[in-house]
Design an enzyme around this catalytic site. Structure first.
Site, PDB file in Angstrom:
ATOM      1  N   LYS A 100      23.101   5.897 -20.370  1.00 43.35           N
ATOM      2  CA  LYS A 100      23.804   7.290 -20.215  1.00 43.35           C
ATOM      3  C   LYS A 100      22.831   8.421 -20.680  1.00 43.35           C
ATOM      4  O   LYS A 100      22.914   9.526 -20.157  1.00 43.35           O
ATOM      5  CB  LYS A 100      25.097   7.216 -21.186  1.00 43.35           C
ATOM      6  CG  LYS A 100      26.122   6.182 -20.071  1.00 43.35           C
ATOM      7  CD  LYS A 100      27.401   6.567 -20.574  1.00 43.35           C
ATOM      8  CE  LYS A 100      28.286   6.091 -19.573  1.00 43.35           C
ATOM      9  NZ  LYS A 100      29.800   5.878 -20.043  1.00 43.35           N
TER      10      LYS A 100
ATOM     11  N   LYS B 164      25.687  -0.056 -10.995  1.00 42.88           N
ATOM     12  CA  LYS B 164      27.018  -0.250 -11.337  1.00 42.88           C
ATOM     13  C   LYS B 164      27.955   0.565 -10.413  1.00 42.88           C
ATOM     14  O   LYS B 164      27.545   1.995 -10.781  1.00 42.88           O
ATOM     15  CB  LYS B 164      27.262  -0.304 -12.723  1.00 42.88           C
ATOM     16  CG  LYS B 164      28.645  -0.849 -13.146  1.00 42.88           C
ATOM     17  CD  LYS B 164      29.061  -0.553 -14.716  1.00 42.88           C
ATOM     18  CE  LYS B 164      29.246   0.665 -15.002  1.00 42.88           C
ATOM     19  NZ  LYS B 164      29.929   0.946 -16.380  1.00 42.88           N
TER      20      LYS B 164
ATOM     21  N   LYS C  99      32.949   5.467 -12.323  1.00 41.48           N
ATOM     22  CA  LYS C  99      33.458   6.552 -11.832  1.00 41.48           C
ATOM     23  C   LYS C  99      32.643   7.943 -11.801  1.00 41.48           C
ATOM     24  O   LYS C  99      33.071   9.108 -11.408  1.00 41.48           O
ATOM     25  CB  LYS C  99      34.880   6.772 -12.630  1.00 41.48           C
ATOM     26  CG  LYS C  99      34.761   6.684 -14.277  1.00 41.48           C
ATOM     27  CD  LYS C  99      36.205   6.608 -14.721  1.00 41.48           C
ATOM     28  CE  LYS C  99      36.539   5.219 -15.403  1.00 41.48           C
ATOM     29  NZ  LYS C  99      35.949   5.140 -16.643  1.00 41.48           N
TER      30      LYS C  99
HETATM   31  N1  AQP Z   1      31.634  -1.573 -11.960  1.00 36.32           N
HETATM   32  C1  AQP Z   1      32.255  -2.358 -12.624  1.00 36.32           C
HETATM   33  N2  AQP Z   1      32.604  -3.622 -12.558  1.00 36.32           N
HETATM   34  C2  AQP Z   1      33.247  -4.290 -13.397  1.00 36.32           C
HETATM   35  N3  AQP Z   1      33.789  -3.895 -14.272  1.00 36.32           N
HETATM   36  C3  AQP Z   1      33.859  -2.485 -14.669  1.00 36.32           C
HETATM   37  N4  AQP Z   1      34.181  -1.748 -15.578  1.00 36.32           N
HETATM   38  C4  AQP Z   1      33.817  -0.347 -15.352  1.00 36.32           C
HETATM   39  N5  AQP Z   1      33.084  -0.485 -14.457  1.00 36.32           N
HETATM   40  C5  AQP Z   1      33.187  -1.700 -13.897  1.00 36.32           C
HETATM   41  C6  AQP Z   1      35.021  -2.102 -16.915  1.00 36.32           C
HETATM   42  O1  AQP Z   1      36.056  -1.217 -16.848  1.00 36.32           O
HETATM   43  C7  AQP Z   1      36.555  -1.270 -18.022  1.00 36.32           C
HETATM   44  C8  AQP Z   1      36.798   0.350 -18.534  1.00 36.32           C
HETATM   45  O2  AQP Z   1      35.532   0.929 -18.489  1.00 36.32           O
HETATM   46  P1  AQP Z   1      35.188   2.604 -18.840  1.00 36.32           P
HETATM   47  O3  AQP Z   1      35.925   3.225 -18.140  1.00 36.32           O
HETATM   48  O4  AQP Z   1      35.576   2.473 -20.459  1.00 36.32           O
HETATM   49  O5  AQP Z   1      33.984   2.665 -19.059  1.00 36.32           O
HETATM   50  P2  AQP Z   1      32.689   2.257 -18.180  1.00 36.32           P
HETATM   51  O6  AQP Z   1      32.481   0.792 -18.099  1.00 36.32           O
HETATM   52  O7  AQP Z   1      31.482   3.219 -18.490  1.00 36.32           O
HETATM   53  O8  AQP Z   1      33.159   2.553 -16.786  1.00 36.32           O
HETATM   54  P3  AQP Z   1      32.461   3.628 -15.836  1.00 36.32           P
HETATM   55  O9  AQP Z   1      33.437   3.560 -14.383  1.00 36.32           O
HETATM   56  O10 AQP Z   1      31.068   3.172 -15.455  1.00 36.32           O
HETATM   57  O11 AQP Z   1      32.730   4.977 -16.276  1.00 36.32           O
HETATM   58  P4  AQP Z   1      32.061   6.085 -16.886  1.00 36.32           P
HETATM   59  O12 AQP Z   1      31.240   6.408 -15.271  1.00 36.32           O
HETATM   60  O13 AQP Z   1      32.844   7.271 -17.430  1.00 36.32           O
HETATM   61  O14 AQP Z   1      30.682   5.780 -17.841  1.00 36.32           O
HETATM   62  C9  AQP Z   1      35.530  -1.943 -19.114  1.00 36.32           C
HETATM   63  O15 AQP Z   1      36.076  -3.454 -19.262  1.00 36.32           O
HETATM   64  C10 AQP Z   1      34.505  -1.896 -17.895  1.00 36.32           C
HETATM   65  O16 AQP Z   1      33.704  -3.389 -18.414  1.00 36.32           O
END
Ligand code: AQP
Length: 346
Positions: free
Chosen positions: A124, A207, A210
């Protein structure tokens, strides 16, 4: 990571905690990696505490009004996906002060070197690590506080959170050893199912996220049937037919991703999906995946829209959840303060 010896664990009541950042609309990755499994755990009858982690979200800039909206949207997604706010505790993190309080104490337990090894921070921060917030660096210690302030024993997450959970275990072990107590459980990560790592629809090595600038890279839980169909039809693939066995997916990340999504949505394995579709072209498989995704996701989007028409009802649910969460966390925090040596009036 922690070099101290772990004290034997007292028995802790099985309790699940997990959270999702309201840093954007939730995606199919959040759904398959986390939300769908949160519902399964609730339905197994384990005590479940689920949180929209808004304090984590502000580790990167969030427009205040959007953050409020995204938090309500996240809560609506939880409920629409099957979280029952009576059976599970559902709330947003900033309403329970124990998270911030324990987060600070854990900042004083965790070591700089541990944090520096976190791959999510490196991803990040990128080349901009001098300019990102201190909160982004300390993210995993707040995450440990989220979990441990409830003495949670199990944490369902996607694959990307594995390293943070290992750090949570290290923090619990170091706290217990530093203070000579057996106070925090050493949590167990629950990384299960066929879709623990859903990848971008545009690049099977990245990955699904969002915060990806390309909306075409993800399926949002608010997407309607047309958007879901269009994104799946346009999803990147390769020219080969689908293999008949899982090992044939090696080196084919986009194919593996779409098969994993099908398996995750249908509750089967990749092997079972390939038994059905192996040898066929992507066009036929994608058409079946569109039907399945619309069947599973469209009712969630509809219910979210219905819930979001009454934001005050969502706020009331989060408020009630926060009060129930606080009733568990506050006595644990009082004990933590005593262990650490903080004076408090009784
Ligand atoms: N692509 C993914 N596949 C499987 N699991 C996922 N998770 C997120 N993306 C995937 C799981 O969702 C939960 C919450 O994640 P988060 O929102 O706290 O943070 P993150 O993992 O950083 O998700 P994002 O979508 O990538 O958010 P941003 O873009 O804001 O950083 C966790 O259990 C995660 O494993």
């Amino acid at each position: 990571m922690a070099d101290a010896v772990q004290t034997p664990q007292a028995s802790f009541k099985p309790r699940i905690f997990s959270g999702i950042q309201p840093s954007g609309g939730l995606t199919l990755g959040n759904y398959l990696g986390a939300l769908k499994r949160f519902v399964e755990k609730q339905d197994e009858g384990i005590e479940t505490i689920y949180c929209l982690v808004d304090m984590h979200a502000i580790t990167v800039w969030q427009e205040p009004e959007r953050l409020r909206q995204q938090t309500r949207e996240g809560a609506a997604a939880f409920i629409a996906a099957g979280i029952d706010p009576k059976r599970s505790i559902l709330f947003n993190q900033s309403q329970v002060s124990a998270h911030a309080e324990l987060g600070w104490i854990f900042n004083c337990i965790a070591r700089m070197g541990w944090m520096s090894r976190m791959t999510q921070f490196k991803d990040k921060a990128g080349k901009n690590s001098e300019n990102v917030s201190l909160g982004l660096f300390a993210y995993p210690s707040l995450m440990a506080a989220d979990i441990l302030t409830y003495h949670a024993t199990m944490v369902p997450v996607g694959e990307d959170q594995k390293q943070h959970l290992e750090l949570c275990r290290d923090i619990a072990i170091k706290f217990n050893n530093d203070y000579g107590v057996n106070f925090f459980p050493v949590v167990e990560p629950l990384i299960e199912g066929a879709a623990t790592r859903v990848m971008s629809l545009r690049d099977g090595t990245k990955k699904m996220s969002k915060s990806d600038p390309s909306d075409q890279s993800r399926i949002n839980l608010t997407d309607d049937a047309d958007a879901i169909a269009q994104k799946i039809r346009k999803a990147k693939t390769d020219p080969e037919a689908l293999p008949s066995e899982e090992k044939g997916l090696e080196g084919r990340p986009e194919a593996e991703n779409l098969v994993g999504i099908y398996a995750g949505l249908s509750g089967t394995s990749k092997d079972a999906v390939l038994k059905q579709f192996g040898g066929g072209q992507f066009s036929g498989f994608k058409a079946a995946l569109v039907d399945l995704a619309v069947e599973k996701l469209a009712p969630i989007a509809d219910e979210m829209r219905r819930l979001l028409a009454d934001p005050s009802h969502i706020d009331a649910i989060l408020g009630e959840g926060a009060a129930r969460a606080d009733a568990i966390a506050a006595p644990i925090m009082r004990e933590v303060k005593d262990i650490v040596g903080f004076v408090r009036s009784r």
